[in-house]
Design a protein around this motif. Structure first.
Motif, mmCIF file in Angstrom:
data_model
loop_
_atom_site.group_PDB
_atom_site.id
_atom_site.type_symbol
_atom_site.label_atom_id
_atom_site.label_comp_id
_atom_site.label_asym_id
_atom_site.label_seq_id
_atom_site.Cartn_x
_atom_site.Cartn_y
_atom_site.Cartn_z
ATOM 1 N N LYS A 16 0.831 -1.207 0.000
ATOM 2 C CA LYS A 16 0.000 0.000 0.000
ATOM 3 C C LYS A 16 0.869 1.263 0.000
ATOM 4 O O LYS A 16 0.546 2.257 -0.650
ATOM 5 C CB LYS A 16 -0.916 0.000 1.222
ATOM 6 C CG LYS A 16 -2.037 -1.022 1.150
ATOM 7 C CD LYS A 16 -2.898 -0.968 2.405
ATOM 8 C CE LYS A 16 -4.022 -2.001 2.340
ATOM 9 N NZ LYS A 16 -4.852 -1.982 3.584
ATOM 10 N N LEU A 17 1.983 1.201 0.733
ATOM 11 C CA LEU A 17 2.887 2.345 0.777
ATOM 12 C C LEU A 17 3.490 2.631 -0.595
ATOM 13 O O LEU A 17 3.599 3.785 -1.016
ATOM 14 C CB LEU A 17 4.007 2.092 1.787
ATOM 15 C CG LEU A 17 3.604 2.120 3.264
ATOM 16 C CD1 LEU A 17 4.762 1.639 4.140
ATOM 17 C CD2 LEU A 17 3.175 3.519 3.681
ATOM 18 N N LEU A 18 3.883 1.566 -1.294
ATOM 19 C CA LEU A 18 4.448 1.749 -2.627
ATOM 20 C C LEU A 18 3.398 2.265 -3.617
ATOM 21 O O LEU A 18 3.719 3.038 -4.524
ATOM 22 C CB LEU A 18 5.035 0.430 -3.128
ATOM 23 C CG LEU A 18 6.322 -0.037 -2.453
ATOM 24 C CD1 LEU A 18 6.796 -1.355 -3.059
ATOM 25 C CD2 LEU A 18 7.416 1.010 -2.581
ATOM 26 N N LYS A 19 2.176 1.853 -3.418
ATOM 27 C CA LYS A 19 1.098 2.354 -4.278
ATOM 28 C C LYS A 19 0.896 3.851 -4.043
ATOM 29 O O LYS A 19 0.723 4.622 -5.004
ATOM 30 C CB LYS A 19 -0.202 1.590 -3.975
ATOM 31 C CG LYS A 19 -1.305 1.840 -4.984
ATOM 32 C CD LYS A 19 -2.498 0.927 -4.728
ATOM 33 C CE LYS A 19 -3.594 1.187 -5.771
ATOM 34 N NZ LYS A 19 -4.770 0.302 -5.537
ATOM 35 N N THR A 167 8.695 5.845 6.308
ATOM 36 C CA THR A 167 7.845 4.712 6.669
ATOM 37 C C THR A 167 8.232 3.462 5.901
ATOM 38 O O THR A 167 8.266 2.353 6.462
ATOM 39 C CB THR A 167 6.364 5.047 6.398
ATOM 40 O OG1 THR A 167 6.028 6.277 7.047
ATOM 41 C CG2 THR A 167 5.459 3.948 6.914
ATOM 42 N N ILE A 168 8.547 3.623 4.617
ATOM 43 C CA ILE A 168 8.942 2.471 3.796
ATOM 44 C C ILE A 168 10.244 1.861 4.315
ATOM 45 O O ILE A 168 10.374 0.632 4.414
ATOM 46 C CB ILE A 168 9.086 2.892 2.309
ATOM 47 C CG1 ILE A 168 7.709 3.205 1.721
ATOM 48 C CG2 ILE A 168 9.773 1.799 1.500
ATOM 49 C CD1 ILE A 168 7.770 3.833 0.330
ATOM 50 N N LEU A 211 17.146 11.802 3.031
ATOM 51 C CA LEU A 211 17.114 10.454 3.608
ATOM 52 C C LEU A 211 18.463 9.761 3.488
ATOM 53 O O LEU A 211 18.991 9.216 4.469
ATOM 54 C CB LEU A 211 16.033 9.635 2.902
ATOM 55 C CG LEU A 211 15.910 8.170 3.345
ATOM 56 C CD1 LEU A 211 15.296 8.072 4.732
ATOM 57 C CD2 LEU A 211 15.086 7.368 2.341
ATOM 58 N N THR A 212 19.049 9.784 2.302
ATOM 59 C CA THR A 212 20.310 9.064 2.094
ATOM 60 C C THR A 212 21.470 9.698 2.857
ATOM 61 O O THR A 212 22.350 8.988 3.357
ATOM 62 C CB THR A 212 20.650 9.009 0.594
ATOM 63 O OG1 THR A 212 20.647 10.339 0.039
ATOM 64 C CG2 THR A 212 19.633 8.158 -0.165
ATOM 65 N N LEU A 213 21.464 11.022 2.969
ATOM 66 C CA LEU A 213 22.523 11.686 3.742
ATOM 67 C C LEU A 213 22.440 11.313 5.220
ATOM 68 O O LEU A 213 23.459 11.085 5.877
ATOM 69 C CB LEU A 213 22.420 13.203 3.586
ATOM 70 C CG LEU A 213 22.917 13.773 2.249
ATOM 71 C CD1 LEU A 213 22.533 15.246 2.123
ATOM 72 C CD2 LEU A 213 24.424 13.618 2.107
ATOM 73 N N VAL A 230 14.680 2.269 -2.673
ATOM 74 C CA VAL A 230 13.685 3.343 -2.764
ATOM 75 C C VAL A 230 14.022 4.265 -3.939
ATOM 76 O O VAL A 230 13.139 4.678 -4.692
ATOM 77 C CB VAL A 230 13.645 4.150 -1.450
ATOM 78 C CG1 VAL A 230 12.771 5.390 -1.620
ATOM 79 C CG2 VAL A 230 13.103 3.304 -0.311
ATOM 80 N N GLN A 231 15.298 4.569 -4.121
ATOM 81 C CA GLN A 231 15.726 5.403 -5.242
ATOM 82 C C GLN A 231 15.389 4.736 -6.572
ATOM 83 O O GLN A 231 14.886 5.395 -7.491
ATOM 84 C CB GLN A 231 17.233 5.657 -5.174
ATOM 85 C CG GLN A 231 17.761 6.482 -6.347
ATOM 86 C CD GLN A 231 19.264 6.616 -6.344
ATOM 87 O OE1 GLN A 231 19.918 6.383 -5.317
ATOM 88 N NE2 GLN A 231 19.848 6.992 -7.479
ATOM 89 N N LYS A 232 15.644 3.458 -6.645
ATOM 90 C CA LYS A 232 15.359 2.718 -7.882
ATOM 91 C C LYS A 232 13.864 2.711 -8.170
ATOM 92 O O LYS A 232 13.443 2.916 -9.316
ATOM 93 C CB LYS A 232 15.888 1.289 -7.756
ATOM 94 C CG LYS A 232 15.664 0.443 -9.002
ATOM 95 C CD LYS A 232 16.219 -0.966 -8.819
ATOM 96 C CE LYS A 232 15.962 -1.818 -10.057
ATOM 97 N NZ LYS A 232 16.448 -3.225 -9.869
ATOM 98 N N HIS A 233 13.060 2.475 -7.134
ATOM 99 C CA HIS A 233 11.610 2.426 -7.331
ATOM 100 C C HIS A 233 11.073 3.797 -7.732
ATOM 101 O O HIS A 233 10.118 3.891 -8.515
ATOM 102 C CB HIS A 233 10.924 1.951 -6.045
ATOM 103 C CG HIS A 233 9.446 1.775 -6.190
ATOM 104 N ND1 HIS A 233 8.871 0.620 -6.691
ATOM 105 C CD2 HIS A 233 8.414 2.623 -5.917
ATOM 106 C CE1 HIS A 233 7.554 0.755 -6.718
ATOM 107 N NE2 HIS A 233 7.248 1.959 -6.245
ATOM 108 N N SER A 234 11.678 4.868 -7.210
ATOM 109 C CA SER A 234 11.235 6.230 -7.529
ATOM 110 C C SER A 234 11.766 6.715 -8.864
ATOM 111 O O SER A 234 11.440 7.833 -9.292
ATOM 112 C CB SER A 234 11.677 7.194 -6.420
ATOM 113 O OG SER A 234 11.165 6.802 -5.170
#
Length: 348
Positions: A16-19, A167-168, A211-213, A230-234
């Motif tokens: 649901k979060l990815l959606k 959250t993810i 986030l990554t920093l 997360v970067q790849k999915h975005s």
């Protein structure tokens, strides 16, 4: 390296979060300030009779202080900045109108985000911000901003992605939730919002850089791998990440330095003139004493009425004394001239 979709087959919540993430990624460009307008502001010199980066950044710091003063959420502040930048990017605005516009953006954001009982009155906002506007000025300017932005204020911002990413990551991580502080990430985002350049970044990219920093400072391999997924999915490419990460890193380094001028978060201090202090001192002694409440029995009707009258006569002097224990930030520029909002705004 597995992607998030493969990992989420066993997690309904994560799916649901990815959606939600996919929906916001599709919408983010709709709520970004027009880049052409931001570029014009960046190229404006301070002595020109229009908005320059310094005046815009100073107004955002005022919005930050207003948010702290009234105890509103980070979401209200970020949304107010988004509304401000979207408007400035499509309208040519004179500096004398900026105070009025800032108050309007703050009020519009508060109405979208906050509960009705938490929204400060326009009279309080005018008084605390020292914008020197009238209520009529604010209403006219709100109408202009609303029409130019097509009454679409509930935007997808970098804070939206920051919350989702946070959250993810926690959903996929075995580490303690306290390790990755959302409060710290929000504070860093507010610092970035005070610089015009970050309004040109995609909200998803800006949030991912923060986030990554932060993950790098924690030195957690697991969190770093999740952040890469997360970067790849975005669908954020490495080139954009490297460019904006460097700017964000430099901004946070500058902001944390002692030389940086930032909104004041100290306890609010009321400064009262000698004459006002004398009046307050005298009014203390002018408050009539309340009648003694009998321990037994009850007062007759005449005693009850006298008691109410005494209490009401003392309320004025009590309410005139400024509260000394109110905690909030107070960071505003000198008083601006009264704003006239009609017929002075021109489309870019």
């Amino acid at each position: 390296m597995k992607d998030l979709v493969t990992m989420d087959n066993t997690s309904n919540e994560a799916f649901k979060l990815l959606k939600q993430l996919s929906v916001h990624l599709e919408q983010e460009s709709k709520y970004q300030p027009r880049e052409k307008g931001l570029t014009l502001i960046e190229a404006t010199a301070e002595n020109d009779n229009t908005i320059c980066p310094k005046s815009r950044n100073a107004k955002v710091e005022d919005l930050w202080s207003l948010t702290n003063f009234f105890g509103l959420s980070t979401e209200t502040f970020v949304l107010a900045v988004n509304i401000l930048d979207r408007f400035l990017a499509i309208m040519k605005v004179k500096p004398k109108h900026l105070s009025c516009i800032g108050v309007c953006c703050f009020q519009l954001a508060a109405r979208v985000v906050e509960e009705d009982c938490n929204i400060p009155s326009i009279h309080d906002v005018i008084r605390i911000s020292q914008c020197k506007c009238t209520v009529s000025d604010i209403k006219r300017m709100e109408k202009i901003i609303s029409e130019k932005l097509h009454f679409d204020f509930k935007a997808t911002t970098a804070l939206t992605f920051l919350h989702l990413y946070h959250t993810i990551v926690l959903c996929h991580s075995s580490e303690r939730k306290e390790v990755l502080s959302l409060e710290k990430l929000e504070a860093q985002l507010k610092a970035c919002n005070c610089r015009l350049v970050f309004s040109k970044a995609k909200p998803s990219v800006l949030a991912l850089c923060l986030l990554t920093l932060e993950v790098e400072t924690l030195k957690s391999l697991e969190l770093f791998e999740i952040a890469l997924r997360v970067q790849k999915h975005s669908k954020v490419n490495d080139k954009d990440m490297l460019y904006w990460r460097e700017l964000v890193s430099n901004c946070l380094a500058d902001y944390s330095s002692p030389e940086c001028c930032k909104p004041d978060h100290k306890k609010l201090v009321w400064i009262v003139s000698r004459r006002t202090a004398q009046n307050l001192h005298n009014s203390y002694y002018s408050v009539p004493e309340l009648p003694t409440i009998p321990e037994y029995g009850y007062m007759n009707e005449s005693e009850s009425e006298d008691s109410c009258e005494d209490m009401s006569s003392g309320e004025d002097s009590l309410s005139s004394s400024p509260p000394s224990d109110l905690e909030a930030s107070f960071f505003f520029d000198d008083c601006k001239p009264k704003l006239k909002c009609r017929n002075h705004l021109y489309p870019l």
